[in-house]
Write a protein that holds these residues in place. Structure first.
Motif, PDB file in Angstrom:
ATOM      1  N   ARG A  57       3.837  -5.352  -1.672  1.00 41.72           N
ATOM      2  CA  ARG A  57       4.087  -4.056  -1.338  1.00 41.72           C
ATOM      3  C   ARG A  57       2.890  -3.269  -0.676  1.00 41.72           C
ATOM      4  O   ARG A  57       2.750  -2.877   0.247  1.00 41.72           O
ATOM      5  CB  ARG A  57       4.668  -3.519  -2.442  1.00 41.72           C
ATOM      6  CG  ARG A  57       5.658  -2.166  -2.433  1.00 41.72           C
ATOM      7  CD  ARG A  57       4.921  -0.922  -2.280  1.00 41.72           C
ATOM      8  NE  ARG A  57       4.269  -0.492  -3.559  1.00 41.72           N
ATOM      9  CZ  ARG A  57       3.369   0.254  -3.604  1.00 41.72           C
ATOM     10  NH1 ARG A  57       3.245   1.121  -2.442  1.00 41.72           N
ATOM     11  NH2 ARG A  57       2.712   0.552  -4.705  1.00 41.72           N
ATOM     12  N   THR A 106      -4.434   6.969  -6.921  1.00 42.91           N
ATOM     13  CA  THR A 106      -3.894   6.959  -5.681  1.00 42.91           C
ATOM     14  C   THR A 106      -4.675   6.983  -4.446  1.00 42.91           C
ATOM     15  O   THR A 106      -4.763   6.322  -3.480  1.00 42.91           O
ATOM     16  CB  THR A 106      -2.649   8.033  -5.196  1.00 42.91           C
ATOM     17  OG1 THR A 106      -1.680   7.663  -6.218  1.00 42.91           O
ATOM     18  CG2 THR A 106      -2.144   7.750  -3.835  1.00 42.91           C
ATOM     19  N   HIS A 114      -6.910   2.415  -6.316  1.00 40.20           N
ATOM     20  CA  HIS A 114      -7.544   2.190  -5.066  1.00 40.20           C
ATOM     21  C   HIS A 114      -9.038   2.159  -4.911  1.00 40.20           C
ATOM     22  O   HIS A 114      -9.612   2.841  -5.716  1.00 40.20           O
ATOM     23  CB  HIS A 114      -6.829   3.229  -4.099  1.00 40.20           C
ATOM     24  CG  HIS A 114      -5.267   2.834  -3.724  1.00 40.20           C
ATOM     25  ND1 HIS A 114      -4.801   1.884  -2.604  1.00 40.20           N
ATOM     26  CD2 HIS A 114      -4.080   3.219  -4.466  1.00 40.20           C
ATOM     27  CE1 HIS A 114      -3.769   1.773  -2.822  1.00 40.20           C
ATOM     28  NE2 HIS A 114      -3.226   2.404  -3.873  1.00 40.20           N
TER      29      HIS A 114
HETATM   30  O1  KIV Z   1      -1.219   4.320  -4.834  1.00 38.46           O
HETATM   31  C1  KIV Z   1      -0.363   4.779  -5.454  1.00 38.46           C
HETATM   32  O2  KIV Z   1      -0.030   5.980  -5.901  1.00 38.46           O
HETATM   33  C2  KIV Z   1       0.856   3.919  -5.208  1.00 38.46           C
HETATM   34  C3  KIV Z   1       1.993   4.294  -6.227  1.00 38.46           C
HETATM   35  C4  KIV Z   1       3.415   4.240  -5.434  1.00 38.46           C
HETATM   36  C5  KIV Z   1       2.069   3.610  -7.506  1.00 38.46           C
HETATM   37  O3  KIV Z   1       1.112   3.074  -4.349  1.00 38.46           O
END
Ligand code: KIV
Ligand code: ZN
Length: 514
Positions: free
Chosen positions: A16, A174, A207
């Protein structure tokens, strides 16, 4: 749920968040292959896609859900009825479905993206979880941009979604803004301040914009998080996500510090890494931790001397721990179907009978060109079968080519293609032999194409090694990848280009109902 256990769940989001990254898209067949490898790897959950995003995503989640067994399959949804219903429908075949709902909570997202007040966000988050709960017992909630959300508001949201029935609450960084000690403190404060926190598993999703995704995830584990969201090779939006192999091996290698471990079968890490790199075309940098080609290479004399005397002088993990032992010389021209199939299975590759026969034929052809066949060669042949056999009819096929090039000569290519059943030959010149071949193919197909990426690598060592070419071809709004291998790199280049061109032509024909 947060029972003080020292098992950290691994939630893989390669299919995903990883797939969402530019240039990382996968066909459904490729997703199924990756999903099966993730299952062999022993992840606790895999996020298979965002079903509302497209029909392809919906089908991908559905196929993955039906292809794996006793592992949680998650589908992403916004806190919106349509999204949640699509996610639930896509997850129908799953033995262990999970709906993962998300809603941004930070001030910057509330003000500019959602244009909603805190109270509205709180209500929508609760509603989203309640609705998801109506379709699925296992519901995860993510307050998007949690690391930039006011901590008091974040606590309120977390408490509210747990009250609504969320079984996992994920705290995403995020935009990769968090710093380890700060992120750890955020998790620790949630653990202390949210009164029902023990009714859900606390997860983190970091991230890598500042290169800190793994460090932040580990710090979160130290402070009570019991699920880590990550991707194989760390692929994902922008600089990527927390790398699965790094976080897993850090927890295992430094169990003395974390007193925690995962269910991952580390010996499957290398296969997973190679598979994901191959299906996405995202090369792994040579010095990448755990899975890079140099991760276990010792060049300096002092290091080599130390290694010979006692391995642990310079090695904190053994290559075989992560399945990175030296490639075995496997098969040769006298090997039969049975031996070939067995080795393929040992490498975690399965194909239906039709595809297997095709791959076996390619293997025999390769044996005529190359003395020694390694595991990497077999993987490359199977990859190409997956690449070309994506269920679509070839619109255009390579029949013959000839190139002339040399010092002081203008590189010229003559190419014969089968275009929708018609044999067409043409010729063109170019800056080099590959450019000449690509220009000639464009003249025959009539498709205006730009080459936005071209990489070549040797599949194994040795002068007779196969070259693997990966290209990205753009035409109008379409952008497709192609990859092919051959002992002749010009042929590999031509075939890789045609795989991408075929994908583009099929898309155009499907759109125009040709
Ligand atoms: O990086 C993010 O915040 C996401 C969310 C949908 C979990 O990918
Ligand atoms: Zn993400």
């Amino acid at each position: 749920m947060s029972d003080g256990s020292n098992k950290v769940k691994i939630f893989d989001t390669t299919l995903r968040d990883g797939e969402q990254a530019p240039g990382c898209s996968m066909t459904i067949d490729e997703k199924i292959h990756v999903a099966r490898q993730l299952e062999r790897l022993g992840v606790d959950a895999m996020e298979a896609g965002f079903p509302i995003a497209s029909k392809g995503d919906f089908d991908g989640v559905r196929e993955v859900a039906g292809a794996v067994g006793d592992v949680t399959v998650a589908a992403l949804a916004r806190c919106v009825t349509n999204d949640i219903e699509r996610a639930a429908a896509a997850l129908e075949p799953a033995a262990r479905p999970r709906i993962h709902v998300f809603l941004a909570t930070s001030e910057v997202h509330r003000r500019h993206k959602l244009k909603k007040a805190r109270s509205e966000i709180l209500k929508l988050a609760q509603q989203g979880v309640t609705e998801a709960k109506g379709c699925c017992r296992d519901v995860e909630f993510s307050p998007e941009d949690a690391s930039r959300t006011e901590p008091d508001f974040l606590s309120d949201v977390v408490q509210a979604v747990i009250e609504a029935g969320a079984t996992t609450v994920n705290i995403p960084d995020t935009v990769g803004y968090a710093i380890p000690w700060h992120f750890g403190r955020l998790i620790s404060e949630l653990m202390q301040n949210v009164k029902n926190i023990n009714d859900a598993v606390i997860s983190v999703h970091c991230h890598n914009d500042l290169g800190l995704a793994v460090a932040n995830s580990l710090e979160a584990v130290r402070n009570g998080a019991r699920q880590v969201e990550c991707t194989v090779n760390g692929i994902g939006e922008r600089a990527g996500n927390c790398s699965l192999e790094e976080v897993v091996m850090a927890l295992r290698t430094r169990r003395d510090i974390f007193n925690a471990d995962t269910n991952v079968r580390a010996k499957q890490i290398m296969h997973a890494s190679r598979l994901v790199s191959n299906v996405t075309g995202m090369m792994v940098q040579r010095n990448k931790a755990v899975v890079g080609e140099n991760a276990f290479a010792h060049e300096a004399g002092i290091h080599q001397d130390g290694m010979i005397k006692e391995r642990s002088t310079y090695e904190i993990m053994a290559p075989e721990d992560v399945g990175a032992e030296k490639s075995r010389l496997v098969l040769g021209k006298h090997s039969g179907r049975h031996a070939f199939k067995k080795r393929m299975e040992e490498l975690g590759m399965e194909l239906d009978d039709r595809r297997f026969e095709h791959v076996f034929e390619e293997f025999k052809n390769l044996c005529d060109k190359k003395k020694q066949i390694f595991d990497e060669d077999i993987e490359a042949i199977v990859r190409e079968e997956l690449e070309t056999g994506d269920g679509g009819r070839p619109v255009v096929e390579l029949l013959n080519y000839h190139i002339s090039s040399g010092t002081g000569a203008v590189p010229t290519a003559t190419v014969e293609l089968n275009l929708r059943g018609e044999r067409i030959t043409d010729a063109a010149t170019g800056d080099g032999p590959i450019d000449a071949i690509y220009r000639t193919m464009d003249r025959i197909t009539g498709l205006e194409c730009a080459l936005s990426d071209y990489t070549i690598r040797a599949v194994t060592g040795g002068k007779d090694a196969m070259g693997e070419v990966t290209v990205r071809v753009e035409s109008g709004d379409n952008s497709e990848r192609g990859r092919a291998t051959s002992t002749d790199i010009v042929e590999a280049s031509a075939r890789a280009y045609l795989i991408a061109v075929n994908r583009i032509m099929r898309k155009i024909e499907d759109t125009h109902g040709d």
